[in-house]
Design a protein around this motif. Sequence first.
Motif, PDB file in Angstrom:
ATOM      1  N   VAL A  42       0.970 -12.882 -13.790  1.00  0.00           N
ATOM      2  CA  VAL A  42       0.710 -13.544 -12.511  1.00  0.00           C
ATOM      3  C   VAL A  42       0.156 -12.550 -11.494  1.00  0.00           C
ATOM      4  O   VAL A  42      -0.794 -12.860 -10.739  1.00  0.00           O
ATOM      5  CB  VAL A  42       1.995 -14.217 -11.988  1.00  0.00           C
ATOM      6  CG1 VAL A  42       1.803 -14.701 -10.557  1.00  0.00           C
ATOM      7  CG2 VAL A  42       2.383 -15.378 -12.887  1.00  0.00           C
ATOM      8  N   LEU A  43       0.709 -11.342 -11.462  1.00  0.00           N
ATOM      9  CA  LEU A  43       0.214 -10.331 -10.525  1.00  0.00           C
ATOM     10  C   LEU A  43      -1.234  -9.957 -10.826  1.00  0.00           C
ATOM     11  O   LEU A  43      -2.063  -9.827  -9.909  1.00  0.00           O
ATOM     12  CB  LEU A  43       1.109  -9.085 -10.587  1.00  0.00           C
ATOM     13  CG  LEU A  43       2.511  -9.223  -9.977  1.00  0.00           C
ATOM     14  CD1 LEU A  43       3.318  -7.968 -10.240  1.00  0.00           C
ATOM     15  CD2 LEU A  43       2.426  -9.485  -8.478  1.00  0.00           C
ATOM     16  N   LEU A  44      -1.551  -9.765 -12.093  1.00  0.00           N
ATOM     17  CA  LEU A  44      -2.927  -9.423 -12.455  1.00  0.00           C
ATOM     18  C   LEU A  44      -3.875 -10.578 -12.160  1.00  0.00           C
ATOM     19  O   LEU A  44      -5.041 -10.366 -11.796  1.00  0.00           O
ATOM     20  CB  LEU A  44      -2.991  -9.047 -13.937  1.00  0.00           C
ATOM     21  CG  LEU A  44      -2.238  -7.771 -14.338  1.00  0.00           C
ATOM     22  CD1 LEU A  44      -2.372  -7.514 -15.836  1.00  0.00           C
ATOM     23  CD2 LEU A  44      -2.754  -6.565 -13.559  1.00  0.00           C
ATOM     24  N   VAL A  51      -6.679  -3.383  -9.176  1.00  0.00           N
ATOM     25  CA  VAL A  51      -5.574  -2.715  -8.473  1.00  0.00           C
ATOM     26  C   VAL A  51      -4.737  -1.914  -9.458  1.00  0.00           C
ATOM     27  O   VAL A  51      -4.337  -0.775  -9.180  1.00  0.00           O
ATOM     28  CB  VAL A  51      -4.710  -3.766  -7.744  1.00  0.00           C
ATOM     29  CG1 VAL A  51      -3.543  -3.085  -7.037  1.00  0.00           C
ATOM     30  CG2 VAL A  51      -5.543  -4.546  -6.752  1.00  0.00           C
ATOM     31  N   PHE A  52      -4.456  -2.497 -10.617  1.00  0.00           N
ATOM     32  CA  PHE A  52      -3.669  -1.804 -11.637  1.00  0.00           C
ATOM     33  C   PHE A  52      -4.389  -0.541 -12.102  1.00  0.00           C
ATOM     34  O   PHE A  52      -3.787   0.538 -12.191  1.00  0.00           O
ATOM     35  CB  PHE A  52      -3.435  -2.761 -12.810  1.00  0.00           C
ATOM     36  CG  PHE A  52      -2.487  -2.243 -13.843  1.00  0.00           C
ATOM     37  CD1 PHE A  52      -1.123  -2.480 -13.747  1.00  0.00           C
ATOM     38  CD2 PHE A  52      -2.954  -1.512 -14.915  1.00  0.00           C
ATOM     39  CE1 PHE A  52      -0.251  -2.003 -14.698  1.00  0.00           C
ATOM     40  CE2 PHE A  52      -2.084  -1.032 -15.876  1.00  0.00           C
ATOM     41  CZ  PHE A  52      -0.738  -1.273 -15.766  1.00  0.00           C
ATOM     42  N   GLY A 273      10.337  -2.693 -20.561  1.00  0.00           N
ATOM     43  CA  GLY A 273      10.401  -1.259 -20.317  1.00  0.00           C
ATOM     44  C   GLY A 273      10.445  -0.914 -18.840  1.00  0.00           C
ATOM     45  O   GLY A 273       9.938   0.137 -18.436  1.00  0.00           O
ATOM     46  N   GLY A 274      11.028  -1.788 -18.016  1.00  0.00           N
ATOM     47  CA  GLY A 274      11.103  -1.552 -16.584  1.00  0.00           C
ATOM     48  C   GLY A 274       9.992  -2.214 -15.785  1.00  0.00           C
ATOM     49  O   GLY A 274      10.064  -2.274 -14.549  1.00  0.00           O
ATOM     50  N   TRP A 275       8.955  -2.715 -16.454  1.00  0.00           N
ATOM     51  CA  TRP A 275       7.819  -3.328 -15.781  1.00  0.00           C
ATOM     52  C   TRP A 275       8.064  -4.826 -15.615  1.00  0.00           C
ATOM     53  O   TRP A 275       8.555  -5.489 -16.517  1.00  0.00           O
ATOM     54  CB  TRP A 275       6.533  -3.090 -16.573  1.00  0.00           C
ATOM     55  CG  TRP A 275       6.154  -1.653 -16.691  1.00  0.00           C
ATOM     56  CD1 TRP A 275       6.695  -0.733 -17.539  1.00  0.00           C
ATOM     57  CD2 TRP A 275       5.156  -0.966 -15.953  1.00  0.00           C
ATOM     58  NE1 TRP A 275       6.105   0.488 -17.357  1.00  0.00           N
ATOM     59  CE2 TRP A 275       5.143   0.381 -16.395  1.00  0.00           C
ATOM     60  CE3 TRP A 275       4.268  -1.352 -14.952  1.00  0.00           C
ATOM     61  CZ2 TRP A 275       4.278   1.333 -15.871  1.00  0.00           C
ATOM     62  CZ3 TRP A 275       3.398  -0.395 -14.432  1.00  0.00           C
ATOM     63  CH2 TRP A 275       3.408   0.921 -14.889  1.00  0.00           C
ATOM     64  N   GLY A 276       7.704  -5.351 -14.449  1.00  0.00           N
ATOM     65  CA  GLY A 276       7.840  -6.782 -14.215  1.00  0.00           C
ATOM     66  C   GLY A 276       8.359  -7.060 -12.809  1.00  0.00           C
ATOM     67  O   GLY A 276       7.568  -7.120 -11.855  1.00  0.00           O
ATOM     68  N   PRO A 277       9.682  -7.247 -12.643  1.00  0.00           N
ATOM     69  CA  PRO A 277      10.213  -7.531 -11.303  1.00  0.00           C
ATOM     70  C   PRO A 277       9.920  -6.431 -10.292  1.00  0.00           C
ATOM     71  O   PRO A 277       9.713  -6.723  -9.109  1.00  0.00           O
ATOM     72  CB  PRO A 277      11.718  -7.670 -11.562  1.00  0.00           C
ATOM     73  CG  PRO A 277      11.834  -8.049 -12.991  1.00  0.00           C
ATOM     74  CD  PRO A 277      10.714  -7.348 -13.687  1.00  0.00           C
ATOM     75  N   GLY A 296       0.932  -2.295  -2.594  1.00  0.00           N
ATOM     76  CA  GLY A 296       2.265  -2.332  -3.177  1.00  0.00           C
ATOM     77  C   GLY A 296       2.232  -2.335  -4.692  1.00  0.00           C
ATOM     78  O   GLY A 296       3.026  -1.645  -5.338  1.00  0.00           O
ATOM     79  N   LEU A 297       1.320  -3.111  -5.293  1.00  0.00           N
ATOM     80  CA  LEU A 297       1.209  -3.112  -6.750  1.00  0.00           C
ATOM     81  C   LEU A 297       0.777  -1.750  -7.263  1.00  0.00           C
ATOM     82  O   LEU A 297       1.311  -1.261  -8.273  1.00  0.00           O
ATOM     83  CB  LEU A 297       0.216  -4.187  -7.196  1.00  0.00           C
ATOM     84  CG  LEU A 297      -0.027  -4.287  -8.703  1.00  0.00           C
ATOM     85  CD1 LEU A 297       1.265  -4.530  -9.453  1.00  0.00           C
ATOM     86  CD2 LEU A 297      -1.047  -5.380  -9.007  1.00  0.00           C
ATOM     87  N   ALA A 298      -0.169  -1.105  -6.574  1.00  0.00           N
ATOM     88  CA  ALA A 298      -0.592   0.236  -6.998  1.00  0.00           C
ATOM     89  C   ALA A 298       0.557   1.228  -6.908  1.00  0.00           C
ATOM     90  O   ALA A 298       0.730   2.085  -7.780  1.00  0.00           O
ATOM     91  CB  ALA A 298      -1.767   0.701  -6.132  1.00  0.00           C
TER      92      ALA A 298
END
Length: 368
Positions: A42-44, A51-52, A273-277, A296-298
């Motif tokens: 959803v973020l992408l 941004v990523f 692996g910690g990625w997501g929330p 913020g995403l970066a």
Amino acid sequence: MTTPALVREPAPLAPVGAARRLTFRAVRPHLGTAAGVAIIAVLLWRLGTGVFLDGLRRIDTPTLVIGLAIGAVTTVLSAWRWQSVARSLGLRLPLGPAVGDYYRALFLNAALPGGVLGDVHRAVRHGQSEGDIGRGVRAVVLERAAGQIALTVFGAAALLVLPSPVRDQARDFAPLVAAGLVGACAVVAALRMNRAPGRRAGALRATLAEARRALLSRRNGPGVALSSAAILAGHVVMFVVAARVAGSAASVAALTPIAVLALVAMGLPLNVGGWGPREGVTAWAFAAAGLGADRGLATAVVYGVLSFVAALPGLVVLVVRWIAALRYSRAEVSSSKTAPKESARLARSSFPFSADPREGRPMTPDSV
């Protein structure tokens, strides 16, 4: 005259409810991973892959070195906290092996879905080496609980005092939460006073006594509190470094509450692996604070990479101990083929992995 063939009756079908429960049990371990993947997708979709990738391009060698240095400090302090808690429960845990085990657990947490498998492995292996898996698991649970308590106390203060996207809401809900906690404590106290002593009550009292001895005693309490505060400060500093690398010029006072929210989100079992929330909450918090969701995403991407790099020494520990275990197994096979006299001589030698258990020396490389 031929006898008629026996007709087998069809086996009774499993109830629909039981089949659904079995299906849910099989799918449940993967729900957190699926949720983490969905959040990233959803973020992408909303912010774009640029941004990523921009966050990844901004990471240079000095940034990675800073991440390794901060990770080394926080890992050593975490291992020392674990050692203090384990010793309060009567478990032997030298600091050197504790640091290696903690690094290995951090790497497994970062590399495997769920984010907790490394801690489970750490708890079980330590408990096996000490002959008490239950106490080994409780030591890890209490050690992690100390970190969560520090995050809760500091996070509540930061969200109430410092400017943050949720400060007004936190101030509105703080009296209700405090009243609820007081009421819950009163109910628990009343139940304990009116409850007849039983087996479960005795087990609960024993568990609470262990928790007080490990986290609140005069011997352990100050050290656990100070180490937990220093560990939390290290994570906040790494988040600020990630924000600076991502191009954010916000003040430390503005970034600290967002770092707290990101750390709380990292504790949710809905990640890969910690990625997501973490990425979702950081993007939302930056947008709510007027700093830009893309920034913020970066920032979250840079922080995720730094956290993974800080855990990479755990891969070295994993490989080194795997090679040591492989050599030990080969040596054990070759020694079994020698003469009994030679085997007895090797058993009496000072080689630590061939020691007799009664001598008190470790039997496997993982328990060294």
